[in-house]
Motif scaffolding. Sequence first.
Motif, PDB file in Angstrom:
ATOM      1  N   ALA A   1       0.815  -1.221   0.000  1.00 36.80           N
ATOM      2  CA  ALA A   1       0.000   0.000   0.000  1.00 36.80           C
ATOM      3  C   ALA A   1       0.843   1.264   0.000  1.00 36.80           C
ATOM      4  N   PHE A   2       2.079   1.158  -0.440  1.00 40.51           N
ATOM      5  CA  PHE A   2       2.994   2.305  -0.390  1.00 40.51           C
ATOM      6  C   PHE A   2       2.376   3.548  -1.015  1.00 40.51           C
ATOM      7  N   GLY A   3       1.692   3.384  -2.121  1.00 38.92           N
ATOM      8  CA  GLY A   3       1.131   4.527  -2.827  1.00 38.92           C
ATOM      9  C   GLY A   3       0.114   5.315  -2.027  1.00 38.92           C
ATOM     10  N   SER A   4      -0.431   4.730  -0.978  1.00 43.01           N
ATOM     11  CA  SER A   4      -1.435   5.408  -0.151  1.00 43.01           C
ATOM     12  C   SER A   4      -0.844   6.065   1.084  1.00 43.01           C
ATOM     13  N   TRP A   5       0.454   5.929   1.304  1.00 42.89           N
ATOM     14  CA  TRP A   5       1.097   6.466   2.500  1.00 42.89           C
ATOM     15  C   TRP A   5       1.623   7.871   2.264  1.00 42.89           C
TER      16      TRP A   5
ATOM     17  N   ASP B   1       8.382   7.593  -6.174  1.00 39.38           N
ATOM     18  CA  ASP B   1       8.116   6.734  -7.326  1.00 39.38           C
ATOM     19  C   ASP B   1       7.311   5.560  -6.807  1.00 39.38           C
ATOM     20  N   ASN B   2       5.997   5.626  -6.983  1.00 42.96           N
ATOM     21  CA  ASN B   2       5.135   4.585  -6.419  1.00 42.96           C
ATOM     22  C   ASN B   2       5.335   3.237  -7.116  1.00 42.96           C
ATOM     23  N   ALA B   3       5.757   3.255  -8.356  1.00 39.24           N
ATOM     24  CA  ALA B   3       5.985   1.997  -9.068  1.00 39.24           C
ATOM     25  C   ALA B   3       7.161   1.226  -8.482  1.00 39.24           C
ATOM     26  N   LYS B   4       8.094   1.966  -7.862  1.00 42.74           N
ATOM     27  CA  LYS B   4       9.288   1.335  -7.287  1.00 42.74           C
ATOM     28  C   LYS B   4       9.290   1.373  -5.763  1.00 42.74           C
ATOM     29  N   ASN B   5       8.193   1.839  -5.173  1.00 39.16           N
ATOM     30  CA  ASN B   5       8.112   1.917  -3.706  1.00 39.16           C
ATOM     31  C   ASN B   5       9.296   2.674  -3.112  1.00 39.16           C
ATOM     32  N   THR B   6       9.624   3.801  -3.706  1.00 39.09           N
ATOM     33  CA  THR B   6      10.755   4.575  -3.218  1.00 39.09           C
ATOM     34  C   THR B   6      10.392   6.046  -3.063  1.00 39.09           C
ATOM     35  N   VAL B   7      11.067   6.680  -2.145  1.00 41.40           N
ATOM     36  CA  VAL B   7      10.982   8.126  -1.970  1.00 41.40           C
ATOM     37  C   VAL B   7      12.414   8.651  -1.953  1.00 41.40           C
ATOM     38  N   HIS B   8      12.602   9.808  -2.557  1.00 42.17           N
ATOM     39  CA  HIS B   8      13.931  10.389  -2.665  1.00 42.17           C
ATOM     40  C   HIS B   8      13.979  11.762  -2.016  1.00 42.17           C
ATOM     41  N   LEU B   9      15.174  12.146  -1.616  1.00 44.79           N
ATOM     42  CA  LEU B   9      15.418  13.513  -1.178  1.00 44.79           C
ATOM     43  C   LEU B   9      16.658  14.001  -1.915  1.00 44.79           C
ATOM     44  N   GLN B  10      16.464  14.875  -2.884  1.00 44.49           N
ATOM     45  CA  GLN B  10      17.579  15.487  -3.597  1.00 44.49           C
ATOM     46  C   GLN B  10      18.059  16.672  -2.781  1.00 44.49           C
ATOM     47  N   THR B  11      19.315  16.627  -2.362  1.00 45.73           N
ATOM     48  CA  THR B  11      19.871  17.688  -1.544  1.00 45.73           C
ATOM     49  C   THR B  11      20.961  18.409  -2.330  1.00 45.73           C
ATOM     50  N   ASN B  12      20.758  19.682  -2.579  1.00 42.78           N
ATOM     51  CA  ASN B  12      21.705  20.507  -3.328  1.00 42.78           C
ATOM     52  C   ASN B  12      22.246  21.621  -2.442  1.00 42.78           C
ATOM     53  N   SER B  13      23.361  22.196  -2.865  1.00 43.69           N
ATOM     54  CA  SER B  13      23.964  23.324  -2.135  1.00 43.69           C
ATOM     55  C   SER B  13      24.083  23.014  -0.644  1.00 43.69           C
ATOM     56  N   LEU B  14      24.613  21.865  -0.335  1.00 43.47           N
ATOM     57  CA  LEU B  14      24.689  21.424   1.057  1.00 43.47           C
ATOM     58  C   LEU B  14      25.580  22.347   1.881  1.00 43.47           C
ATOM     59  N   LYS B  15      25.179  22.510   3.123  1.00 40.19           N
ATOM     60  CA  LYS B  15      25.894  23.358   4.077  1.00 40.19           C
ATOM     61  C   LYS B  15      26.346  22.514   5.264  1.00 40.19           C
TER      62      LYS B  15
END
Length: 123
Positions: free
Chosen positions: A28-32, A72-86
């Motif tokens: 049920a990842f897509g519903s979370w 990406d619900n098809a792959k059951n994944t969530v991402h965090l793109q972090t740019n300009s890190l401090k």
Amino acid sequence: QVQLVESGGGLVQAGASLRLSCAASGRAFGSWAMAWFRQAPGKEREWVAGISSGGITYHADSVKGRFTISRDNAKNTVHLQTNSLKPEDTAVYYCAANVRGGVAFGTGAYDYWGQGTQVTVSS
């Protein structure tokens, strides 16, 4: 049983980027609602970003314009793109799932947590 596994952390210099990923088990990842939190040494765990089941995103003011959450619900994944890190972004980053409701800013709303991935930003 829901499992969340983070990856993608590392040691980088200020100004660099990292892409954090969270792989989730569960049909049920897509519903979370999903979120990223972080915890620096000696500090409380803080909410960084969240994404609803419908893809609506929210970001903390401290990271707005630099970090982007996606799923990406098809792959059951969530991402965090972090740019300009401090250097102040240095922390353990955790993925969390709320299987009962929407995006929330407090840790108590989330039912499942990953083990965390370390992000260290040197100056």
